[in-house]
Design a protein around this motif. Structure first.
Motif, PDB file in Angstrom:
ATOM      1  N   THR A   1       0.904  -1.208   0.026  1.00 43.72           N
ATOM      2  CA  THR A   1      -0.044   0.018   0.044  1.00 43.72           C
ATOM      3  C   THR A   1       0.877   1.145  -0.111  1.00 43.72           C
TER       4      THR A   1
ATOM      5  N   PHE B   1       0.750   2.458  -4.052  1.00 45.44           N
ATOM      6  CA  PHE B   1      -0.518   3.197  -4.344  1.00 45.44           C
ATOM      7  C   PHE B   1      -0.045   4.076  -5.885  1.00 45.44           C
TER       8      PHE B   1
ATOM      9  N   TYR C   1      -3.010   3.818  -8.598  1.00 45.04           N
ATOM     10  CA  TYR C   1      -3.514   5.112  -8.745  1.00 45.04           C
ATOM     11  C   TYR C   1      -3.531   5.192 -10.343  1.00 45.04           C
TER      12      TYR C   1
ATOM     13  N   GLU D   1      -0.918  -6.498  -5.382  1.00 42.66           N
ATOM     14  CA  GLU D   1      -0.843  -5.088  -5.944  1.00 42.66           C
ATOM     15  C   GLU D   1      -2.361  -5.033  -6.651  1.00 42.66           C
TER      16      GLU D   1
ATOM     17  N   VAL E   1      -9.285   2.763  -5.592  1.00 42.90           N
ATOM     18  CA  VAL E   1      -8.315   2.351  -4.363  1.00 42.90           C
ATOM     19  C   VAL E   1      -7.487   3.766  -4.204  1.00 42.90           C
ATOM     20  N   GLY E   2      -7.203   3.826  -2.931  1.00 41.12           N
ATOM     21  CA  GLY E   2      -6.334   4.985  -2.500  1.00 41.12           C
ATOM     22  C   GLY E   2      -7.081   6.269  -2.356  1.00 41.12           C
ATOM     23  N   HIS E   3      -7.738   6.359  -1.181  1.00 46.38           N
ATOM     24  CA  HIS E   3      -8.785   7.456  -0.668  1.00 46.38           C
ATOM     25  C   HIS E   3      -8.083   8.184   0.469  1.00 46.38           C
ATOM     26  N   LYS E   4      -8.100   9.564   0.504  1.00 47.44           N
ATOM     27  CA  LYS E   4      -7.495  10.448   1.613  1.00 47.44           C
ATOM     28  C   LYS E   4      -8.871  11.072   2.174  1.00 47.44           C
TER      29      LYS E   4
ATOM     30  N   GLU F   1      -5.614   7.454   5.284  1.00 45.22           N
ATOM     31  CA  GLU F   1      -5.858   6.904   4.016  1.00 45.22           C
ATOM     32  C   GLU F   1      -6.574   5.670   4.158  1.00 45.22           C
TER      33      GLU F   1
ATOM     34  N   VAL G   1      -8.413   1.966   1.765  1.00 39.85           N
ATOM     35  CA  VAL G   1      -8.743   1.378   0.491  1.00 39.85           C
ATOM     36  C   VAL G   1      -9.666   0.132   0.629  1.00 39.85           C
TER      37      VAL G   1
ATOM     38  N   THR H   1      -4.944   2.216   5.750  1.00 47.91           N
ATOM     39  CA  THR H   1      -3.484   2.068   5.709  1.00 47.91           C
ATOM     40  C   THR H   1      -2.549   3.122   6.249  1.00 47.91           C
ATOM     41  N   SER H   2      -3.162   4.161   6.655  1.00 48.00           N
ATOM     42  CA  SER H   2      -2.068   5.322   6.976  1.00 48.00           C
ATOM     43  C   SER H   2      -2.850   6.401   8.023  1.00 48.00           C
TER      44      SER H   2
END
Length: 501
Positions: A15, A19, A23, A409, A427-430, A484, A486, A496-497
């Motif tokens: 992740t 990303f 992305y 992945e 995938v990959g949202h903030k 962040e 997913v 993930t963060s």
């Protein structure tokens, strides 16, 4: 979560470092949608509305506008967006491919060699087993071999017996033999009758397995011996002994059993699905636990016509030499039978197959840096390759190394599930928000977040799964955070963060 440490390592590593690839994959779809919208705008056409999809990414669509149970509006999907979303491929940069150690090789058309493996046990060769018995009634007067398992040589004395019948038959033959010699000059019927008596007495002794050497000694001396010595008919080991000194025995009673172990059998239990590949005459390699590193060569002599219902195996008899007697009956054996395929088939390396239990998948390299998960139907398996019946053609490049990393992945499970869903999740949202609660045992957090632009979510309070419990270590409820997340599966959102704001 099953395989917690491994999953956490892959999820966090891929992740944080992956990303960009995810992305880029999402950006390709967005570019395709924008390109379609631009073309429609240039033509002065309004995009055609296809349906409305669930805002949380669940496989739920509606032909009309509606709200989900949380009060969020379903998102409209226009013509062109659905086509772009249907792309199941994944693009990864060359740098990342090198770091992951990705290797690909073509699907080959070749003869598939495989090994049939089975467990077995060492047994005595039944055709080399001998029983020592007497054909007359008598008594055992002396034992020369008196223990089971004792090795004996061919002709070695086993025991001595006394039998009134035997003594009487010897005297009868001795008298008849001497009478023939005395009537040599007489001629006529007397000589013929005496010769017939001698021949019948001699045949009687031979029928009782009296050796020619003993018969000749009897004819020379004319004296009947009180006892008769029984000798081993073959070199081997005594596997059974019923003879006891002083015992009386009856005709046909088994006194000794001797087995020649210079050649033995290995009885192997071959599984039902492998038995068609096993035929008489094939060579087999046998490994014995007692002699690690050594391989004994044998040959399949017989495939039994019956199947053991309890184990679904068929017994197979393998013959092999045992000149030094190193292989002992009842030893455990591991059997390896090499089998050559009949014709060439399409194969891929065993390492290229990702087996989820319900389906088998390989990662196909479409072009440099572009990959696609593909469901395949497998056939026979070899030692290094497996036959592909459907899903991959000869010459197509399949990933044989690091395919599990590509699986992580591309979120392979979600990609395969997306074949049935309306659209895959991005995938990959903030987002930013306030940490409301932490459930360390369940590995979840509750966060009141502000609107999420990438998902068109409004502000709301919801639960998330933690990729790593250490992400919120030391954080207390009420802390403002930037995080962040997913979508690992339909409706399953994984943080993930997390950093404090």
């Amino acid at each position: 979560m099953k395989n917690g440490p491994l999953f956490i390592f892959i999820a966090v590593a891929l992740t944080v470092g992956g990303f960009a690839g995810g992305y880029q994959f999402a950006q390709q779809k967005t570019d395709a949608v924008e390109q379609t919208s631009t073309v429609n705008a240039e033509k002065g056409q309004k995009p055609k509305l296809l349906y409305y999809r669930n805002p949380m990414g669940l496989p739920d669509t509606s032909p009309t506008p509606k709200k989900d149970p949380m009060g969020m509006d379903y998102i409209p999907v226009y013509e062109g967006e659905d086509e772009a979303a249907g792309d199941s491929g994944l693009k990864i940069s060359a740098e990342k491919i090198q770091k992951m150690g990705v290797k690909a090789e073509p699907a080959k058309l070749q003869v598939l060699d495989k090994n049939v493996r089975a467990s077995g046990r060492v047994e005595i060769d039944e055709s080399r087993t001998y029983t020592v018995t007497a054909k007359f009634e008598g008594y055992i007067e002396r034992l020369h071999v008196n223990t089971t398992g004792q090795p004996v040589g061919r002709g070695q004395p086993l025991f001595e017996v006394y039998s009134p019948e035997l003594v009487s038959a010897q005297r009868e033959y001795a008298i008849a033999a001497q009478g023939v010699g005395q009537l040599n000059e007489a001629g006529g019927e007397a000589q013929s009758a005496m010769k017939q008596l001698a021949d019948s007495s001699l045949q009687r002794l031979r029928n009782w397995d009296i050796s020619d050497e003993q018969i000749k000694a009897l004819a020379r001396s004319g004296n009947a011996k009180r006892t008769l010595t029984f000798r081993a008919p073959v070199a081997g080991i005594v596997t059974e002994k019923k003879a006891v000194q002083g015992m009386r025995f009856m005709p046909g009673e088994m006194l000794y059993q001797i087995a020649d172990v210079s050649s033995i059998w290995v009885q192997a239990d071959v599984f039902e699905q492998d038995i068609a590949a096993v035929v008489v005459g094939q060579k087999a390699r046998i490994r014995i636990n007692a002699y690690p590193g050594e391989v004994f060569a044998g040959r399949i002599a017989y495939v039994y016509p019956t199947l053991k219902a309890e184990t679904r195996t068929v017994p197979v008899r393998i013959e092999l030499a045992n000149p030094k007697g190193r292989l002992k009956p009842a030893m455990f054996a591991e059997v390896d039978i090499p089998v050559a395929g009949a014709s060439s088939v399409v194969t891929v390396p065993n390492s290229a197959v990702i087996d989820s239990g319900s389906k088998q998948v390989v990662i196909v390299q479409l072009a440099e840096g572009r990959f696609e998960p593909r469901v395949v139907k497998l056939g026979a398996r070899g030692s290094e390759f497996v036959q592909v019946l459907d899903g991959v053609k000869e010459g197509e490049m399949v990933v044989s190394s690091a395919n599990f990393l590509i699986d992580a992945e591309s979120n392979l499970k979600a990609a395969l599930g997306g074949m049935q869903a309306a659209t895959p999740a991005v995938v990959g949202h903030k987002a930013v928000g306030v940490l409301n609660a932490v459930d360390a045992a369940a590995g979840t957090v509750t966060i009141s977040h502000e609107p999420v632009a990438s998902l068109k979510w409004p502000s709301m309070k919801m639960d998330f799964v933690l990729a790593n419990a250490g992400l919120v270590s030391g954080l207390k409820p009420g802390t403002a955070v930037e995080f962040e997340f997913v979508e690992r599966g339909p409706g399953e959102w994984v943080v993930t963060s997390v950093v404090t704001k």
